[in-house]
Design a protein around this motif. Structure first.
Motif: not given
Length: 142
Positions: A44-67
Motif C-alpha cells: 500500500k505504501q508503494e501504491k500510495f507513493r506512485a499515486q501521489i507522485d503524479g499529482m500536482t493538486d495539493n488538495r487531491e494529494i491531501f484527500k488521497v493521503s487521508r484515505a
C-alpha cells in the motif's frame, strides 16, 4: 474451589509511554497477522507513493493521503484488536516519516524485532524446562 493458573505467554507492552498492547510474541496466529499486515502495508505504501507522485493538486494529494491513512490504521489496529494508531499517532498520518521510514513501519518493525527475540529466548528456555521435568519423572519410572 481450587484454581489452577498457567502461563499463556501473553505479555503487556507499553509503547512510547502512550499505548499498551497485549500479545504472545511466540503465538503463530499473532505473528502471521503481523507479517501479513506488514507485507500488505508495504504494498500500500508503494501504491500510495506512485499515486501521489503524479499529482500536482495539493488538495487531491491531501484527500488521497487521508484515505490511505484511514485504510492503513484499520489494518494495523486489526493486528492488535484495538485502536493502537489512535493512541500512537493521534494527530498525524501513519505515513509520516521518522528515521527514514513511515511511522507505521517503525512501529511494526519494532514489534517484529520483539517477536524474533522472544522466539529465540523461548526456544532456549523450553529445552532446559523439558529436561528438568524429564529428569524428575524418569527417576519415578525406575
Amino acid at each position: 474451589m481450587s484454581e489452577l493458573h498457567f502461563s499463556t505467554g501473553v505479555r503487556e507492552y507499553t509503547i512510547n509511554d502512550v499505548c499498551t498492547v497485549h500479545f504472545n510474541p511466540t503465538d503463530s496466529y499473532f505473528v502471521e497477522r503481523l507479517y501479513n499486515t506488514f507485507e500488505a502495508l508495504d504494498k500500500k505504501q508503494e501504491k500510495f507513493r506512485a499515486q501521489i507522485d503524479g499529482m500536482t493538486d495539493n488538495r487531491e494529494i491531501f484527500k488521497v493521503s487521508r484515505a490511505m491513512d484511514e485504510e492503513m490504521r484499520a489494518d494495523v489496529n486489526a493486528v492488535f484488536g484495538k485502536d493502537v494508531c489512535g493512541e500512537l499517532f493521534p494527530d498525524m498520518n501513519v505515513y509520516a516519516m521518522a528515521d527514514g521510514l513511515p511511522g507505521w513501519a517503525n512501529f511494526l518493525l519494532m514489534i517484529i524485532d520483539e517477536v524474533d527475540g522472544s522466539a529465540q529466548a523461548e526456544q532456549k528456555r523450553t529445552s532446559a524446562r523439558v529436561d528438568k521435568y524429564l529428569a524428575k519423572y524418569r527417576k519415578y519410572q525406575k
